[in-house]
Design a protein around this motif. Structure first.
Motif, mmCIF file in Angstrom:
data_model
loop_
_atom_site.group_PDB
_atom_site.id
_atom_site.type_symbol
_atom_site.label_atom_id
_atom_site.label_comp_id
_atom_site.label_asym_id
_atom_site.label_seq_id
_atom_site.Cartn_x
_atom_site.Cartn_y
_atom_site.Cartn_z
ATOM 1 N N VAL A 340 -58.680 53.448 -26.393
ATOM 2 C CA VAL A 340 -58.682 54.783 -25.805
ATOM 3 C C VAL A 340 -57.455 55.504 -26.349
ATOM 4 N N PHE A 341 -57.674 56.259 -27.403
ATOM 5 C CA PHE A 341 -56.556 56.897 -28.109
ATOM 6 C C PHE A 341 -55.502 55.835 -28.447
ATOM 7 N N GLY A 342 -54.284 55.982 -27.948
ATOM 8 C CA GLY A 342 -53.237 55.020 -28.318
ATOM 9 C C GLY A 342 -53.211 53.754 -27.492
ATOM 10 N N LEU A 343 -54.091 53.634 -26.522
ATOM 11 C CA LEU A 343 -54.105 52.457 -25.658
ATOM 12 C C LEU A 343 -55.268 51.532 -25.988
ATOM 13 N N THR A 344 -55.094 50.298 -25.589
ATOM 14 C CA THR A 344 -56.197 49.341 -25.602
ATOM 15 C C THR A 344 -56.380 48.829 -24.180
ATOM 16 N N ALA A 345 -57.623 48.763 -23.738
ATOM 17 C CA ALA A 345 -57.930 48.151 -22.439
ATOM 18 C C ALA A 345 -58.905 47.013 -22.686
ATOM 19 N N ALA A 346 -58.636 45.866 -22.098
ATOM 20 C CA ALA A 346 -59.502 44.706 -22.316
ATOM 21 C C ALA A 346 -59.580 43.893 -21.032
ATOM 22 N N LEU A 347 -60.652 43.169 -20.898
ATOM 23 C CA LEU A 347 -60.838 42.354 -19.701
ATOM 24 C C LEU A 347 -61.693 41.147 -20.035
ATOM 25 N N THR A 348 -61.526 40.116 -19.224
ATOM 26 C CA THR A 348 -62.373 38.934 -19.340
ATOM 27 C C THR A 348 -62.560 38.337 -17.962
ATOM 28 N N GLY A 349 -63.732 37.773 -17.736
ATOM 29 C CA GLY A 349 -64.014 37.134 -16.461
ATOM 30 C C GLY A 349 -64.254 38.127 -15.347
ATOM 31 N N ALA A 350 -64.010 37.683 -14.125
ATOM 32 C CA ALA A 350 -64.365 38.467 -12.947
ATOM 33 C C ALA A 350 -63.240 39.417 -12.566
ATOM 34 N N ASN A 351 -63.624 40.573 -12.011
ATOM 35 C CA ASN A 351 -62.623 41.479 -11.464
ATOM 36 C C ASN A 351 -62.582 41.335 -9.942
ATOM 37 N N ARG A 352 -61.711 42.114 -9.331
ATOM 38 C CA ARG A 352 -61.477 42.001 -7.887
ATOM 39 C C ARG A 352 -62.775 42.210 -7.115
ATOM 40 N N ARG A 353 -63.560 43.204 -7.524
ATOM 41 C CA ARG A 353 -64.769 43.498 -6.767
ATOM 42 C C ARG A 353 -65.793 42.383 -6.892
ATOM 43 N N ALA A 354 -65.930 41.850 -8.098
ATOM 44 C CA ALA A 354 -66.892 40.754 -8.280
ATOM 45 C C ALA A 354 -66.491 39.542 -7.446
ATOM 46 N N LEU A 355 -65.185 39.294 -7.373
ATOM 47 C CA LEU A 355 -64.712 38.156 -6.566
ATOM 48 C C LEU A 355 -64.949 38.421 -5.082
ATOM 49 N N ASP A 356 -64.643 39.641 -4.653
ATOM 50 C CA ASP A 356 -64.875 39.978 -3.245
ATOM 51 C C ASP A 356 -66.367 39.895 -2.914
ATOM 52 N N ASP A 357 -67.194 40.444 -3.820
ATOM 53 C CA ASP A 357 -68.638 40.408 -3.564
ATOM 54 C C ASP A 357 -69.147 38.981 -3.447
ATOM 55 N N ALA A 358 -68.553 38.099 -4.234
ATOM 56 C CA ALA A 358 -69.001 36.705 -4.217
ATOM 57 C C ALA A 358 -68.301 35.898 -3.117
ATOM 58 N N GLN A 403 -57.181 41.211 -16.962
ATOM 59 C CA GLN A 403 -57.313 42.512 -17.602
ATOM 60 C C GLN A 403 -55.952 42.901 -18.153
ATOM 61 N N ALA A 404 -55.981 43.668 -19.229
ATOM 62 C CA ALA A 404 -54.719 44.140 -19.797
ATOM 63 C C ALA A 404 -54.909 45.527 -20.375
ATOM 64 N N VAL A 405 -53.872 46.335 -20.257
ATOM 65 C CA VAL A 405 -53.849 47.672 -20.846
ATOM 66 C C VAL A 405 -52.490 47.859 -21.496
ATOM 67 N N GLY A 406 -52.490 48.393 -22.703
ATOM 68 C CA GLY A 406 -51.223 48.656 -23.375
ATOM 69 C C GLY A 406 -51.463 49.162 -24.781
ATOM 70 N N ALA A 407 -50.367 49.492 -25.448
ATOM 71 C CA ALA A 407 -50.475 50.089 -26.775
ATOM 72 C C ALA A 407 -50.474 49.053 -27.889
#
Lengths: 575, 575
Positions: A340-358, A403-407
Motif C-alpha cells: 500500500v504505497f510505501g507500506l507493506t501489510a501481511a498476515l498469516t493464520g487466524a486473526n482476533r475475530r476468527a479466534l473469538d468466533d471459534a 500480522q505485520a505492517v511497515g515500510a
C-alpha cells in the motif's frame, strides 16, 4: 469391459480451468505421464496469466500486456504437449458417461475423460445494488478487465473502489498512481478487513497520506448515472462522483455446473478429500472453488490464493498419476500480503475475530521493532502482532496467527512466522531461530526472536499484558502508570495516569503504592519495552501489575488520539 | 556455613565481558532477580557496543561514533541497576574462594561472587608473519580500532585486507567506499571460504566489478616497511603496497584465564552443558568463547555470532535464577549474512565441505529463481543451493544446509530455510510453506517452495541430478545433451554436446539414442528447468539420464567460462 489403462490406451485427462490450480496440475500430469492426452478447457481468453499482476498493469508499473501472459496455448503445446482450449465455457458434466460439455463460440463441444480435474476458480460477487450494470462499473479479474481499466484510467478523473480487500486497495493505489481522485468504500469498519484494527489504521493513514479518500463502515446503496459520469450513492446519503467504478467486494466459488453433476459442495465450495477427490469418482478439484479447513480454527472456507492452488494442482497429479503414496494436502494458513504505497501489510493464520468466533482463548502481543539494527541507517519500524495460546491451553505458546505492517522487512518476518506455524513451533521456539544478522538486514535479536522472548515471558508468567481493548475497564478500575520520559509524557497522556519515568521507578515505589490505593496497576510506555522492566519491579514488590501490549503506539493505533489528555490531574501533579 | 541465599543476603553475580552474551545475561538476570548485586567487568572501553557495525562506521555509512554505543554504564545503571566496570581486564579466577581478579588502570581489584558468568569472547588471530607489528596493521574488533581506521582511511591511498571472511569483505567494501585502492588476500581458494565455490565466484565477480582486487589461494608471507608505506609480501612473490593493512584472519576463544582456574576447554573453547554450566561449580559461560555442537554434522567448534551469544546469555540467567525448569540451549546453525556492494550472500547449516568431512552423504540442488514474480519489474535472480539427505538416508530429504547469493530477497529465503531446519522440516515440506505472495514480494511458487518441489523430485526419483564437479567424468563417459534454444547454444557450449531444444525433443528421441550409443545421457539447459522436462521424457523412454543441477549458470559459476567451446563437432552438426 476392461479399463482403458488395462488396454494400454493413453489416459484421457480433462482439466476445467487453466490458471493456477488447473495449469499446475496439467504441467505435473505431463511430467508424470508422457503418454496421456491432456485437454485444458479455459473459459477466458488466456491461460496461466498473472492475475495478481492486474492492478499493477492498470497502474502502469507493468507496462506490457504481454508480461501478464506467462504461458500461451502454443508454448504449453511445445513444452508439455498440452491441448489448451481457451474460450471454452464448461456448462455440464455427465459423470455417468464421463463427458464434459463446453460451449465455445456458440458451439457445443463434448470431451470424454478418464479423469476430470476441476479448477474453475471463483467469480466476482455482485451485491444487489441497483445500477451495477452501468458500463463504468467493472471488476478486475481478467486481462481484459485490466486492459479496459488501464485505458479508462487515461481519460477518467475520479474513481470509486467498492470493497477495500487486497485487490480493492491495490486497485485504489494503481488508479491514484495514474493521477485519479480515488475513493474507497468499505462496508467493514476498516480497510483490509482481515487485519486487526490497530494494524489497519496504519494502512488507512498511508492511503490518506497519498490522497486516497477512505470511506469505511459504510455501504454503497446504488450506482446512479449522471450524464458523463456515475454517482456512487452511499448508505449515509452521500454521493461520490465517479468516471470509473471498481467492484471488488469478494468472490464466490464458480461451481454450479459441478453441483449439477452431483459433486458435493458446502456453501458453494466443492468438498474434497486430502488428495483432492470430490464425491464423484474420477472427478478431482482444487483452487479457489474448493473448501479448505483453517488449520488454526478448524473453520471451513474457500481460500482464494495462488500458492495453495498451485500446490493442490500438483498434489492431485501426484495422487492421480504418481507411483508413490500421495502426500496429503496441507491446510493453507492463508498467508497474504499487500503493498500500500510505501507500506507493506501481511498476515498469516487466524486473526482476533476468527479466534473469538471459534471460541479459542488466546494471548496477543504487539511489538514495534526496527527492520534492522537501529544504529545502521534506514531502519523502519515493523508493527507486529502475534496471537498465541495462553499458559492454560493444551499447547501453551502455540502460534495462532501474526500480522505485520511497515515500510521494510514485513514480508520476511511473516514468512518466517508462517514457516514456524506450519512446523508447529511455539512462541518460545521463535527465540531459537537462527536468523541472518548483519546491520543492513536485521538485528542480533531479530523482530521474530523478540516476539519469541516476549511470548515466552507471557506464557511463563514473567510478564503479564493488558490489551488496547481493555482501556475503558482500565481507566475505570486501575491506576495507569506511565513510565515514559517527561518529554514523551508531555505529548499527551491517559487521563488519571501517574507519571514516573522507568529509570526512577526503583526509588519511587511508595508513590505507586499510594496512588494505586489497592487498585491494580496498569503500566505503559511508548512501545512496551520500558513498561516490561517496570512490571518486573512492581511484580517483585507484590503489585497486581500488567504492562500494555505494544504500548502507546498500539493504543493510539487502536483508539486514535482522542483518548489522550494534556490536563494533569492531582495525582500526577503530586508526582 | 549457611549459603548467602539461606541467610537472605542478595546474590552476588559477576559477569566477565560486557558485549553480547554478557550483557544479555546481565539484563535478564536483573529482570529475574531485583535484589542481586550484578557486576559486569569489561576489558575494553565500551560495553554493549555494535561490533557488527564497525566496518560501516569505517565506510562512513554510520557517521556518528555514538551510534555504535548501544548502551553505556550509566544507562545500564539507570535502567537495570547494573554495576558496569569498563577497563577491567580479568586476569584470574580463584574458584575455591569464589573471587575474580581484575586489573584496572594498573591496579589489582578483587570481586567476590556467588555465581560467575564468563563471556570473554574471542581475540583476533595473529598469524606468525614477520612485520605484523607495523603500526599500519590493525584488526577491526573494537570501537577504537574502527575510529583509528576511519581516520587512517582519510589519508591512505592503498589498503590490503588480510583474510576474506565476513569482516574482511565488509572492511574491503568500506575502504573502497572511502576511495582507497583495495586488495584482498585470502589463503583459501576463494573469498568467504564457508561459501560453496559456485556461490563465492559470484561474490568475487561483484568485488572485482567494484574495483576490489581479489588475491585468493595465496598467503601473506611478510609485512615490510618501505618508508611512507608498507608492502604486503605474498607467497607467490608479489608485493602489495599498503598505507593501511586490515588483519582479519579469524578469532580464537579468549579463555587462558579460565583454563588456569580449572575450567575445562576443548581446543581453547570452554566446554559447557546444555544450560551453560562449565566444569567448575558456580561458573557459567556463553558466547564466542564456548564450544558448540553443529546440529547437522555434530562437529564441535566455537560460533562467533551475536544471535546465539545473546540467546545463551539469557538462557543462563533463566537456568541460574528462573523459577521454571530451564530450556536447553539450541545448537546454532551458524546462519550468517554479508552485504557485498550490490549483492547479499547468506548461508545456514552445513556446507559441502563440512558434510564431506563428516562423511554425510548428501544431494545438492541449485536453483536460480527470481526474487519476485518475473512479470513485475525489478526482479533479481537469487542463486540458491541446498544440501539435503538422499533417498537412502535415515531421514530422506532432511535439510543439511543452504546458501544464497543475489541482489534482493536473499535474507528472507535463508531465514525461512533456517527456520525450517530448526523445526526439522524436510525438503518436501518446503513445498507446503504458506509464504506471502504479491508481485513485489515473491511468486506464487516462492523460491523456497521451488526448492521443495525440486528436492521432493530428487528424493522420490522423479528427477536425477548431476553436479558441476562431475563435469570431467561426464565429458569423458556420457553424452551431453544441451536442450537450450539455438541462440543460447550459440553463446558457447560444452565440447561434444548434442544440441536439441527441449521443445523439439519429443520428436527427436531417435537422434539422442543414436548419439548416446549406449552411454548415459547428461542433460543441461541454462538453469535446470527445461532440462528437467527433458529428463522426464528421456527417463520415460528408458534412457540412463540425469539433469545438471542449476544448469549452465551453476556450471560456469563453478568452473569459469573456459569450459565452453564454440566449435561444433560432427554429432551436433548432424543434429
Amino acid at each position: 469391459m476392461p479399463s482403458r489403462e488395462a488396454t494400454g490406451a493413453p489416459r484421457r485427462i480433462v482439466v476445467v480451468g487453466g490458471v493456477a490450480a488447473g495449469m499446475s496440475f496439467a504441467a505435473r500430469a505431463r511430467r508424470l505421464d508422457e503418454r496421456a492426452s491432456i485437454v485444458v478447457l479455459e473459459r477466458g481468453e488466456h491461460v496461466s496469466f498473472a492475475n495478481c499482476g492486474l492492478p499493477y498493469f492498470v497502474g502502469d508499473e507493468i507496462t506490457e500486456r504481454s508480461a501478464l501472459l506467462v504461458q500461451t496455448p502454443e508454448s504449453l503445446r511445445a513444452a508439455l504437449d498440452l491441448d489448451v482450449r481457451t474460450g471454452h465455457d464448461v456448462t455440464a458434466i455427465d459423470a455417468e458417461r464421463k463427458i464434459v460439455v463446453a460451449t465455445a463460440a456458440g458451439e457445443r463441444a463434448e470431451f470424454e475423460y478418464d479423469e476430470l480435474m476441476l479448477a474453475p476458480g471463483a467469480f466476482a460477487l455482485r451485491p444487489p445494488i441497483p445500477g451495477l450494470d452501468d458500463p463504468r462499473v467493472r471488476t478486475l479479474r481478467t486481462v481484459g478487465d485490466a486492459a479496459w481499466m488501464k485505458d479508462a484510467a487515461g481519460s477518467a478523473r475520479r474513481a470509486v473502489v467498492l470493497g477495500a480487500g487486497f485487490i480493492g486497495v491495490e486497485a485504489a493505489e494503481a488508479l491514484r498512481h495514474r493521477g485519479l481522485e480515488v475513493d474507497i468504500v468499505e462496508f467493514a469498519p476498516h480497510v483490509l478487513p482481515p487485519l486487526e484494527t490497530e494494524m489497519a489504521s496504519l494502512v488507512t493513514a498511508e492511503l490518506r497520506q497519498h490522497g486516497v479518500r477512505v470511506n469505511a463502515g459504510v455501504a454503497a446503496s446504488a450506482v446512479e448515472g449522471a450524464g458523463d459520469h456515475a454517482i456512487v450513492r452511499l448508505s449515509d446519503g452521500r454521493g461520490l462522483p465517479a468516471d470509473l467504478v471498481v467492484l471488488s467486494v469478494g468472490v464466490r466459488p464458480d461451481t454450479a455446473f459441478a453441483e449439477a453433476a452431483g459433486v458435493a459442495t458446502e456453501r458453494g465450495a466443492i468438498v474434497v478429500d486430502e488428495h483432492g477427490r470430490t464425491s464423484v469418482p474420477h472427478i478431482w478439484a482444487a483452487g479457489d472453488a474448493v473448501a479448505k479447513t483453517d488449520p488454526v480454527t478448524g473453520a471451513r472456507r474457500p481460500v482464494a490464493l495462488a500458492g495453495p492452488a498451485n500446490r493442490e494442482g500438483r498434489l492431485i497429479a501426484d495422487a492421480m498419476l504418481g507411483e508413490r503414496a500421495p502426500r496429503p494436502m496441507a491446510a493453507p494458513l492463508g498467508t497474504a500480503i499487500v503493498r500500500v504505497f510505501g507500506l507493506t501489510a501481511a498476515l498469516t493464520g487466524a486473526n482476533r475475530r476468527a479466534l473469538d468466533d471459534a471460541g479459542i482463548d488466546h494471548e496477543t502481543m504487539h511489538l514495534h521493532p526496527g527492520s534492522h539494527a537501529g544504529y545502521f541507517p534506514g531502519a523502519e519500524t515493523i508493527h507486529l502482532v502475534v496471537h498465541f495460546a495462553p499458559a492454560t491451553a493444551d499447547e501453551p505458546g502455540r502460534i495462532y496467527g501474526a500480522q505485520a505492517v511497515g515500510a521494510d522487512g514485513v514480508d520476511k518476518r511473516i514468512d518466517v512466522i508462517a514457516t514456524a506455524m506450519r512446523a508447529g513451533l511455539g512462541v518460545a521456539d521463535l527465540i531459537d531461530l537462527d536468523l541472518s544478522y548483519a546491520p543492513p538486514y536485521g538485528s542480533a535479536k531479530d523482530p521474530v526472536n523478540m516476539a519469541g522472548l516476549l511470548g515466552q515471558n507471557v506464557v511463563e508468567g514473567v510478564t503479564r499484558l493488558w490489551q488496547p481493548q481493555d482501556l475503558p475497564d482500565v481507566l475505570a478500575n486501575a491506576l495507569v502508570l506511565d513510565v515514559r520520559r517527561r518529554d514523551e509524557w508531555e505529548t499527551g497522556f491517559l487521563p488519571g495516569a501517574l507519571h514516573i519515568p522507568h529509570t526512577e521507578l526503583r526509588d519511587r515505589l511508595d508513590e505507586v503504592r499510594e496512588a494505586a490505593a489497592g487498585r491494580p496497576v496498569r503500566i505503559h510506555c511508548a512501545s512496551g519495552v520500558r513498561s516490561y522492566l517496570a512490571h518486573r519491579q512492581l511484580a517483585a514488590a507484590g503489585f497486581d501489575s500488567a504492562t500494555l501490549s505494544g504500548g502507546m503506539q498500539t493504543l493510539l493505533a487502536y483508539h486514535g488520539k482522542d483518548i489522550l489528555t494534556y490536563e494533569v490531574d492531582h495525582r500526577s501533579a503530586a508526582a
